[in-house]
Design an enzyme around this catalytic site. Structure first.
Site, mmCIF file in Angstrom:
data_model
loop_
_atom_site.group_PDB
_atom_site.id
_atom_site.type_symbol
_atom_site.label_atom_id
_atom_site.label_comp_id
_atom_site.label_asym_id
_atom_site.label_seq_id
_atom_site.Cartn_x
_atom_site.Cartn_y
_atom_site.Cartn_z
ATOM 1 N N CYS A 2 0.860 -1.195 0.000
ATOM 2 C CA CYS A 2 0.000 0.000 0.000
ATOM 3 C C CYS A 2 0.893 1.241 0.000
ATOM 4 O O CYS A 2 2.090 1.155 0.088
ATOM 5 C CB CYS A 2 -0.851 -0.015 1.255
ATOM 6 S SG CYS A 2 -1.565 -1.626 1.585
ATOM 7 N N ARG A 27 1.455 1.963 -7.610
ATOM 8 C CA ARG A 27 1.670 0.790 -6.761
ATOM 9 C C ARG A 27 0.463 -0.139 -6.789
ATOM 10 O O ARG A 27 0.500 -1.235 -6.261
ATOM 11 C CB ARG A 27 1.936 1.212 -5.313
ATOM 12 C CG ARG A 27 3.206 1.984 -5.121
ATOM 13 C CD ARG A 27 3.282 2.490 -3.699
ATOM 14 N NE ARG A 27 3.331 1.395 -2.753
ATOM 15 C CZ ARG A 27 4.428 1.049 -2.085
ATOM 16 N NH1 ARG A 27 5.544 1.697 -2.312
ATOM 17 N NH2 ARG A 27 4.430 0.058 -1.238
ATOM 18 N N TRP A 74 -4.025 -1.783 -0.695
ATOM 19 C CA TRP A 74 -4.161 -3.004 -1.484
ATOM 20 C C TRP A 74 -4.637 -4.052 -0.481
ATOM 21 O O TRP A 74 -3.880 -4.474 0.402
ATOM 22 C CB TRP A 74 -2.827 -3.407 -2.102
ATOM 23 C CG TRP A 74 -2.875 -4.722 -2.792
ATOM 24 C CD1 TRP A 74 -2.579 -5.959 -2.274
ATOM 25 C CD2 TRP A 74 -3.275 -4.980 -4.148
ATOM 26 N NE1 TRP A 74 -2.765 -6.943 -3.196
ATOM 27 C CE2 TRP A 74 -3.189 -6.384 -4.364
ATOM 28 C CE3 TRP A 74 -3.684 -4.188 -5.192
ATOM 29 C CZ2 TRP A 74 -3.503 -6.990 -5.581
ATOM 30 C CZ3 TRP A 74 -3.995 -4.788 -6.423
ATOM 31 C CH2 TRP A 74 -3.917 -6.153 -6.602
ATOM 32 N N ASN A 100 1.019 -0.155 6.505
ATOM 33 C CA ASN A 100 1.381 -1.129 5.464
ATOM 34 C C ASN A 100 1.849 -2.377 6.175
ATOM 35 O O ASN A 100 2.517 -2.303 7.196
ATOM 36 C CB ASN A 100 2.546 -0.601 4.599
ATOM 37 C CG ASN A 100 2.066 0.425 3.602
ATOM 38 O OD1 ASN A 100 0.865 0.652 3.464
ATOM 39 N ND2 ASN A 100 2.990 1.057 2.912
ATOM 40 N N GLY A 101 1.519 -3.549 5.612
ATOM 41 C CA GLY A 101 2.017 -4.794 6.197
ATOM 42 C C GLY A 101 0.868 -5.677 6.653
ATOM 43 O O GLY A 101 -0.296 -5.399 6.403
ATOM 44 N N GLU A 486 5.872 -22.489 -17.977
ATOM 45 C CA GLU A 486 5.863 -21.115 -17.468
ATOM 46 C C GLU A 486 7.105 -20.356 -17.940
ATOM 47 O O GLU A 486 7.025 -19.191 -18.343
ATOM 48 C CB GLU A 486 5.749 -21.116 -15.944
ATOM 49 C CG GLU A 486 5.949 -19.769 -15.279
ATOM 50 C CD GLU A 486 4.954 -18.687 -15.728
ATOM 51 O OE1 GLU A 486 3.967 -19.013 -16.423
ATOM 52 O OE2 GLU A 486 5.195 -17.521 -15.404
ATOM 53 N N LYS A 490 6.904 -16.912 -20.175
ATOM 54 C CA LYS A 490 7.578 -15.648 -19.811
ATOM 55 C C LYS A 490 8.356 -15.120 -21.013
ATOM 56 O O LYS A 490 8.291 -13.964 -21.367
ATOM 57 C CB LYS A 490 8.524 -15.871 -18.628
ATOM 58 C CG LYS A 490 7.830 -16.094 -17.315
ATOM 59 C CD LYS A 490 7.208 -14.868 -16.686
ATOM 60 C CE LYS A 490 5.819 -14.510 -17.020
ATOM 61 N NZ LYS A 490 4.698 -15.324 -16.734
ATOM 62 N N GLU A 493 6.029 -14.059 -24.117
ATOM 63 C CA GLU A 493 5.083 -12.929 -23.973
ATOM 64 C C GLU A 493 5.787 -11.580 -23.852
ATOM 65 O O GLU A 493 5.174 -10.546 -24.109
ATOM 66 C CB GLU A 493 4.119 -13.134 -22.820
ATOM 67 C CG GLU A 493 4.695 -13.075 -21.435
ATOM 68 C CD GLU A 493 3.586 -13.157 -20.374
ATOM 69 O OE1 GLU A 493 2.499 -12.599 -20.555
ATOM 70 O OE2 GLU A 493 3.829 -13.802 -19.347
ATOM 71 N N HIS A 509 9.047 -38.264 -29.363
ATOM 72 C CA HIS A 509 7.813 -38.551 -30.133
ATOM 73 C C HIS A 509 7.543 -37.451 -31.142
ATOM 74 O O HIS A 509 6.397 -37.163 -31.469
ATOM 75 C CB HIS A 509 6.638 -38.714 -29.172
ATOM 76 C CG HIS A 509 6.845 -39.814 -28.181
ATOM 77 N ND1 HIS A 509 6.803 -41.152 -28.526
ATOM 78 C CD2 HIS A 509 7.180 -39.784 -26.874
ATOM 79 C CE1 HIS A 509 7.056 -41.899 -27.469
ATOM 80 N NE2 HIS A 509 7.288 -41.094 -26.446
ATOM 81 N N LYS A 608 -3.187 -6.881 -18.651
ATOM 82 C CA LYS A 608 -2.865 -7.469 -17.345
ATOM 83 C C LYS A 608 -3.984 -8.391 -16.889
ATOM 84 O O LYS A 608 -3.764 -9.392 -16.256
ATOM 85 C CB LYS A 608 -2.628 -6.364 -16.305
ATOM 86 C CG LYS A 608 -2.227 -6.879 -14.926
ATOM 87 C CD LYS A 608 -0.944 -7.693 -14.984
ATOM 88 C CE LYS A 608 -0.613 -8.341 -13.659
ATOM 89 N NZ LYS A 608 0.456 -9.356 -13.778
HETATM 90 C C1 AGP Z 1 1.093 -14.401 -17.446
HETATM 91 O O1 AGP Z 1 2.348 -13.752 -17.417
HETATM 92 C C2 AGP Z 1 0.057 -13.614 -18.199
HETATM 93 N N1 AGP Z 1 -0.071 -12.292 -17.683
HETATM 94 C C3 AGP Z 1 -1.267 -14.374 -18.300
HETATM 95 O O2 AGP Z 1 -1.019 -15.689 -18.748
HETATM 96 C C4 AGP Z 1 -2.043 -14.479 -16.979
HETATM 97 O O3 AGP Z 1 -1.399 -15.373 -16.101
HETATM 98 C C5 AGP Z 1 -3.445 -15.019 -17.292
HETATM 99 O O4 AGP Z 1 -4.099 -14.093 -18.143
HETATM 100 C C6 AGP Z 1 -4.297 -15.241 -16.036
HETATM 101 O O5 AGP Z 1 -4.477 -14.009 -15.382
HETATM 102 P P1 AGP Z 1 -5.097 -14.049 -13.882
HETATM 103 O O6 AGP Z 1 -4.110 -14.763 -13.015
HETATM 104 O O7 AGP Z 1 -5.281 -12.612 -13.508
HETATM 105 O O8 AGP Z 1 -6.400 -14.789 -13.957
#
Ligand code: AGP
Length: 613
Positions: A2, A27, A74, A100-101, A486, A490, A493, A509, A608
């Site tokens: 926060c 933030r 937050w 905060n915390g 994962e 990373k 994307e 395979h 996001k």
């Molecule tokens: C991951 O780096 C991406 N931003 C994306 O795959 C994300 O994880 C996915 O859209 C799910 O988002 P959420 O965790 O907010 O549901």
């Protein structure tokens, strides 16, 4: 984390506090508020939602005074609504706090205070602190003494800023551990307080940084700093020459880099308040999970999207191994079209950082419609996913600004690990000793993550070697197969390189036909139960001219001899290995994208939170 802003001096505190909070918008937060001492009375304005609503509220009902504190919240405990927004007043309305915390022991303290007749108005852990301070004030202590006594009773990491209408010539600020900073800006007959430099950089560049276990008495013309035993301390006044914009990211060029490095803190917070290291017990206060329910569960569906789904794949292995409950992972966009077999003993466990991902919400609705109990592991408190769930586990990772998820991947991994232990305990599928060992391993996580972060320079070197690659394979097996997915996500994307995560055993395979000296292969091969099998994967890739970067456990001479490059990670209990293995892969993706001059925090075509199907 926060945001906190405070002011004491000759000017009107209101615009200084409001504009300071505006500076802290980056933030991430879900509610805001401020308190001003006006005509010897503490006046408060609070809103759920964005800071502009607070500006509107204050313009409709103005505040004016020379001492004030403000906060952007937050939520970690309690919905992000006006009641839970900071600042919080004591019952006598003499003292007010922003914080905060996480007060790890807030439940027991809250019970004690209620016993003393305290009437709580919010669901927050923060309110416990202001009532404790008030109790000590009524016993005759000064405000600084009362704050110090209250701090002695609370556990966790905190940034605390308090003032009392009865001692209006001072603000008390304290920092315990690392729940974000506490900075004091030195002006001419005025002082500023903030959780982050950007909030007060417009007013002064002379800053005092509180360290952990320190408390300051801030008057308009002097600052005195003490340790928690009341001993006066010397301090340095720094001259900060940051520009306001770069100050928002601190020393980091991007929020993603900042958030990768926040994972020691965020994982400490993820664990905070959930683990009793005396009895080695796990508790999730907001999950409404008891023995009867745990025993009744015949299946768990884990549903999520993207990074969250990969965390779910790790969760499957953990819950099946420890709690012996069948788990099926179905990505959100497939779940509701998969005609899932669900009854009243089925759990649908969603995972979502934003709690607003349309595909995940749709999956939750489908599960509810078919009679399942719905849980969610979520970072955004008060989000739609949290509201429709029957129970939730807050990631407590703090706001994640970068589109590429980092700390909101490692946090659910640890939440799933703790959930597996809790389910195992309630279903008697693990012995007490096994439980104690698994809980004890949680202690290792922050240091192991911190150790990986100290090795960033090694990753930068590898990133330079891979900067111009067009394709990349990530191979993993068992609990680190999701790590391969994962790690590849990373990279793709944020660098726009075609990267693919693959089950290592599947290479023969078909995909092995892809391997040549233009196809770097990242093999995730730490010492885990699948380690032996990964050696042959490395040899197969090498035999076809692949450039192999192996992620290996410190001291692994065999892999050092056969791989072209090694990413070293510290030895880790295998069930926590995905938490550690992903750290260097996050850094690798970040540095490759950064070297390519790309917009790391806002990659093209991505949002996001994907709130559309
Ligand atoms: C991951 O780096 C991406 N931003 C994306 O795959 C994300 O994880 C996915 O859209 C799910 O988002 P959420 O965790 O907010 O549901």
């Amino acid at each position: 984390m926060c945001g906190i802003v405070g002011y004491i001096g000759q000017k009107d505190a209101t615009p200084i506090v409001l504009n300071g909070l505006k500076r802290l918008e980056y933030r991430g937060y879900d509610s805001a508020g401020l308190a001003i001492l006006q005509d010897e009375t503490i006046k408060i304005r609070r809103v759920a939602g964005k800071i502009d609503k607070l500006f509107e509220l204050v313009s409709e009902s103005p505040l004016k005074g020379n001492i004030g504190i403000g906060h952007t919240r937050w939520a970690t405990h309690g919905e992000p609504n006006k009641t839970n927004a900071h600042p919080h007043l004591g019952s006598n309305k003499d003292v007010v706090i922003v914080h905060n915390g996480i007060v790890e022991n807030y439940l027991e303290l809250k019970d004690e205070l209620i016993e003393e007749g305290v009437n709580f108005k919010s669901e927050t852990d923060t309110e416990v602190i202001v009532h404790l301070i008030e109790l000590f004030l009524t016993s005759g202590l000064r405000i600084d003494e009362a704050v110090r006594m209250a701090i002695m009773k609370i556990r966790g990491a905190h940034g605390i800023v308090v003032f009392s209408k009865n001692e209006p010539d001072r603000i008390i600020a304290a920092r315990i551990g690392n729940a974000g900073g506490v900075v004091i800006g030195v002006g001419k007959n005025e002082m500023f307080i903030a959780s982050d430099i950007p909030a007060i950089l417009d007013h002064t560049r002379k800053m005092i940084f509180l360290e952990s276990q320190q408390m300051a008495i801030v008057k308009s013309n002097e600052v005195d700093i003490y340790d928690l035993n009341g001993n006066a301390l010397t301090y340095e006044v720094h001259n900060v020459n940051w520009d306001p914009v770069s100050a928002e990211k601190g020393d980091h060029k991007h929020f993603m880099h900042k958030e990768i490095h926040e994972q020691v803190r965020s994982l400490i917070d993820t664990i905070a308040g959930r683990v009793n290291f005396t009895d080695y017990l796990i508790k999730f206060n907001d999950l409404s999970l008891d023995k009867e329910l745990a025993i009744s569960i015949n299946k768990i569906f884990i549903t999520a999207c993207g990074t969250a789904a990969y965390a779910g794949m790790v969760g499957k292995i953990l819950i099946e191994k420890v709690a012996r409950i069948p788990v099926e992972v179905v990505i959100g966009s497939e779940f509701r079209y998969s005609d899932p077999i669900i009854d009243e003993n089925t759990i649908v466990l969603a995972i979502s950082q934003s709690g607003e991902t349309a595909d995940t919400l749709a999956a939750m609705d489908e599960g509810k419609k078919r009679g399942a109990k719905i849980w969610v592991i979520v970072n955004a408190i008060g989000s739609q996913a949290m509201r429709i769930a029957d129970g939730y586990i807050s990631m407590q990772a703090g706001p994640e600004i970068g589109v590429a998820s980092t700390k909101a991947y490692t946090a659910p991994l640890v939440d799933l690990y703790m959930l597996a232990i809790l389910l195992g305990e309630l279903r008697d599928s693990i012995s007490e000793q096994q439980r104690r060992d698994l809980v004890n391993n949680l202690r290792l996580v922050p240091d192991l993550v911190g150790e990986c972060l100290t090795r960033e320079d090694e990753i930068v070197e590898i990133a330079k070697r891979l900067e111009n690659m067009q394709h990349c394979l990530y191979l993993g097996r068992g609990i680190n197969m999701p790590t391969a997915y994962e790690g590849a996500l990373k990279l793709k994307e944020i660098s726009y390189i075609h990267a693919e995560g693959y089950p290592a055993g599947e290479m023969k395979h078909g995909p092995i036909a892809l391997i040549d000296n233009n196809m770097p292969v990242i093999v995730i091969s730490p010492k885990d139960p699948w380690y032996e099998k990964m050696i042959s994967q490395i040899e197969q890739a090498k035999a076809r001219g692949g450039f192999v970067i192996a992620l290996a456990t410190d001291g692994d001479e065999l892999i050092k001899d056969i791989a072209d490059r090694v990413i070293w990670v510290p030895e880790t209990p295998w069930m926590l290995s995905p938490v550690i293995s992903i750290i260097p892969l996050q850094l690798l993706a970040y540095h490759i994208a950064h070297q390519r001059g790309l917009d790391v925090d806002q990659p093209r075509n991505l949002a996001k939170s994907v709130t559309v199907e």
